[in-house]
Scaffold this active site. Structure first.
Site, PDB file in Angstrom:
ATOM      1  N   TYR A 142       1.394  -1.325   0.517  1.00 20.43           N
ATOM      2  CA  TYR A 142      -0.223   0.271   0.255  1.00 20.43           C
ATOM      3  C   TYR A 142       1.149   1.619  -0.171  1.00 20.43           C
ATOM      4  O   TYR A 142       1.603   1.522   0.900  1.00 20.43           O
ATOM      5  CB  TYR A 142      -0.579  -0.133   1.160  1.00 20.43           C
ATOM      6  N   TRP A 177       1.242   5.469  -2.251  1.00 23.45           N
ATOM      7  CA  TRP A 177       1.277   6.075  -3.439  1.00 23.45           C
ATOM      8  C   TRP A 177       1.622   5.937  -4.449  1.00 23.45           C
ATOM      9  O   TRP A 177       2.047   5.959  -5.654  1.00 23.45           O
ATOM     10  CB  TRP A 177       1.050   7.716  -3.007  1.00 23.45           C
TER      11      TRP A 177
END
Length: 770
Positions: A115, A117
């Site tokens: 997980y 960005w």
């Protein structure tokens, strides 16, 4: 603004915080925002210092204990030294370990949530790369679902209205607000630091000007938050400073006024909703003997009953928009404010009207409040995952610490898998997860942790195998997102740092060793993939009779304007216009004020309609202050915490904690003092900033400062840098969603009087000879 030298040759690039151009003046990187951006994000200025920072990882590294003793649980993770290793040897070692885990234990023991960005580029998107590799080369992996930002809302909204993306991104636009909205009541606010960021990039930051224009026309903004900064000055907002985590009680108090004064829209409730009578009984206290009136709400929220009554009257009979920030549902029982805000909007009868109704998370990202593109965005195919097991994303420590244990999720009874290997690329759980001391214990339980990273984050320091990856500026990519009309040809600006490689190159080399290269690469180079991913966009443009340049022309131009879809209000507008022909994707096809489905799950912490549930984690004599651990303004999460803009906004090298002057005076704290925040879970240092723009009894410390234990060898070590997640609780929002609860907790704060420990978060770890 600093003058840009005339001799700089700029090339286009993009980041989550904005499109930009970059070029070199001697050995100095110059970054300038896209010329069309009216309100550029200063976070772009993290790039120049970050590019060649000492925190970058230059060579592949293997943890000594793993190298000497082999895979297995090890308390030395995060405390051990590393051994540098040549690429061929480390890839051979890793390929052998992947084969061992796959063949001996199976892909159900590999966690590839990864997980984070990572990059704005759509091809070198780290999470997509690692998922594609695990699917095509190992047969799949245990995945994670939902997000730390919206773990509760992503589960509850489909039960009551529809998919979160439809309620958040294709609903009310800033254009509508400027033209139509009379009142915006923003629970949790719409802070510009959040809407300055959008996954895949953003070419124009419009939120500040939109609020200014709406306010000038006469739109009234009401901010409901313990932090005044959660709306910009341009909104001219009325500030309702409530006790953190009590928004649901305030909404109930407002709703009670609407009903008791007959200001609610009965016709809308009858035509578009189901379950109102059940909820009304609760609201009026017919079942429990406690009306949820303004006086009741005042005692919980700290807002006067007269104020609540007045505000309810201001909402009724106008084009009112109810907005709920992500922050409200990042707390215990986070499903409740999301649901109750939808009920409040339904009572006002404005859902589906231009600029009115309910927009979850408007302003939480730059994606919200904008038109969607009329052509598809590129995305790297991830293949088919052969493993069905998953966890809610914020339950990673629970999974690693409790293999085989059952847990509830959205009406199902699931079991935590027994994970042997974790593969992470493009994220930093030591930023976004809670109770970091517990996370350290969890990572000690597995056999192997593999990390691709650009820099020595705490996650990299806890890894067994660390592979240096390129930064976005060091590779080519496509920058685009479905809600911004600019597609950017992301040119390479700088050569890779040290021996860093692209994730794609790393996974291609591993796939070759595993005999799966054809499936992973499909015979394409990285540049071939950019051509391939661009083609559907070109085809869609040509089908519309629009300019559709070939890839090489687009690459030379540097950018391409994509057409926008009509501002049609999406699913909720269609539903309002014809509730029979355009039913909502809920069991009833209506707005579910009471949900028989949720009620049937039998969860006491998330019953069948919104209710007030008091948090367990509240201040007491030992922890008298409420901590708000929200998103930072100087970086995206923990990305480039070592960058120039992020570092420059710290004080004495520490993250800044904001505290009310009254609370500071009671503790002998002066502006700029180093303070210690602590509770039973941990402690950290931060620099105090005194401000009256925060509610008394509340302190605010943003997330994202890299975890920096004073002594990594100690358990529960003091974080000297200011990471609030050593303090936050690692529990789910409820049995329904199991979302993150990291926004709020209780702490004590004291002036730090000891010798100030050095910041070591950016120093490379110790390493020895191979």
């Amino acid at each position: 603004m600093t003058r840009v030298p005339d001799d700089v040759v700029f090339r286009p690039h993009s980041a989550h915080w904005g499109a930009f151009q970059a070029g070199w003046h001697g050995d100095r990187l110059i970054v300038k925002p896209h010329a069309a951006d009216p309100d550029p994000n200063l976070v772009l200025q993290n790039f120049p210092e970050a590019l060649r920072h000492k925190a970058r990882i230059a060579r592949p590294m293997v943890r000594r204990g793993w190298l000497e003793r082999g895979p297995g649980p090890d308390e030395r993770r995060g405390r051990d030294e590393f051994v540098p290793m040549a690429w061929d040897r480390v890839l051979d070692l890793l390929a052998d370990e992947l084969k061992r885990v796959r063949d001996v234990h199976g892909p159900r023991t590999i966690f590839g949530g990864s997980y984070g960005w990572a990059s704005a580029g759509r091809f070198h998107h780290a999470q997509s790369q690692v998922h594609r590799f695990l699917n095509t080369s190992l047969g799949g992996y245990v995945r994670s679902v939902n997000s730390y930002s919206a773990g509760a809302s992503g589960v509850i909204l489909p039960h009551i209205l529809g998919p979160m993306e439809s309620i958040s991104r294709r609903n009310v636009t800033w254009e509508q607000i400027v033209e139509h909205t009379d009142v915006v009541i923003a629970f949790g606010g719409m802070a510009l630091k959040n809407s300055m960021v959008g996954g895949g990039g953003i070419s124009q930051h419009i939120e500040r000007s939109a609020m200014r224009k709406a306010q000038a026309r006469g739109c009234r903004f009401i901010l409901v938050s313990p932090l005044r900064s959660d709306l910009p000055a341009e909104a001219g907002a009325d500030w309702l400073s409530l006790v953190p985590g009590t928004d649901t009680a305030l909404m109930l108090g407002l709703a009670h006024v609407l009903v008791s004064e007959q200001l609610h829209d009965k016709a809308f409730l009858d035509r578009y909703c189901v379950g109102w009578p059940v909820f009304e009984d609760y609201l009026l206290g017919r079942r429990d003997g406690q009306p949820k009136d303004a006086r009741w709400a005042a005692a919980i929220t700290g807002i006067a009953a007269e104020e609540i009554t007045q505000r309810a009257r201001q909402l009724a009979g106008k084009r009112t928009l109810v907005v709920v920030a992500h922050s409200l549902q990042r707390a215990e029982y986070g499903e409740q404010p999301v649901w109750m805000a939808a009920v409040l909007a339904a009572m006002l009868g404005q859902i589906g009207l231009p600029g009115g109704g309910y927009n979850y998370a408007l302003g939480a990202l730059a994606h919200t409040g904008r038109r969607s593109n009329a052509v598809p965005s590129p995305a790297l195919p991830q293949g088919t995952n052969g493993v069905r097991d998953f966890i809610p994303v914020a339950r990673i420590s629970d999974m690693l610490l409790n293999p085989g244990q059952d847990f509830d999720y959205n009406g199902d009874r699931l079991t935590y898998p027994d994970i042997k290997l974790v593969y992470w690329a493009g994220g930093n759980p030591f930023h976004h997860h809670q109770d970091l001391n517990r996370l350290r214990q969890a990572f000690a339980r597995i056999d192997t942790l593999v990390v691709h990273e650009i820099a020595w984050t705490a996650t990299a320091r806890h890894a067994d195998i660390v592979l240096p990856s390129t930064m976005t500026l060091e590779r080519e990519d496509l920058g685009t997102t479905p809600t911004d009309p600019l597609m950017v040809a992301m040119h390479q600006i700088a050569p890779p740092y040290g021996e860093a490689r692209d994730d794609y190159a790393i996974f291609s080399a591993l796939a070759e060793r595993l005999g799966t290269a054809a499936a992973f690469t499909e015979g394409r180079s990285a540049r071939d993939w950019l051509h391939h991913l661009y083609e559907p966009v070109r085809t869609a443009l040509a089908a519309r009779g629009l300019s559709a340049p070939d890839f090489e022309t687009f690459w030379q131009q540097g950018e391409l304007i994509l057409p926008s879809a009509p501002d049609d209000g999406g699913m909720l507008r269609a539903f309002r216009n014809d509730p029979e022909a355009s039913k909502l994707p809920t069991p009833s096809g209506r707005i579910e004020i009471f949900s028989p489905t949720v009620a049937g799950f039998g969860y006491a912490d998330c019953p069948g309609h919104p209710v007030w549930l008091a948090s367990v984690d509240v201040p007491d004599a030992d922890r008298p202050l409420r901590l708000v651990a929200n998103q930072p303004a100087t970086r995206l999460h923990s990305q480039f915490d070592f960058g120039g803009h992020s570092s420059g906004m710290k004080a004495r090298g520490r993250e800044v904690v904001r505290i009310h002057p009254n609370d500071a005076a009671a503790r002998g704290i002066a502006d700029g003092d180093i303070v210690r925040l602590f509770n039973t879970r941990g402690a950290c240092l931060a620099a105090a900033k005194l401000t009256e723009d925060i509610r008394p009894g509340v302190v605010q410390l943003p997330t994202g400062a890299w975890y920096d234990p004073a002594d990594p060898a100690e358990d529960n070590a003091l974080c000297v840098h200011g990471n609030p997640n050593v303090l936050t609780r690692d529990v789910g929002t409820s049995r329904l969603a199991q979302g993150c609860t990291g926004q709020l907790t209780s702490v004590q704060v004291e002036r730090f009087t000891g010798n100030l420990p050095p910041i070591q978060a950016y120093d490379p770890p110790l390493y020895g000879d191979n």
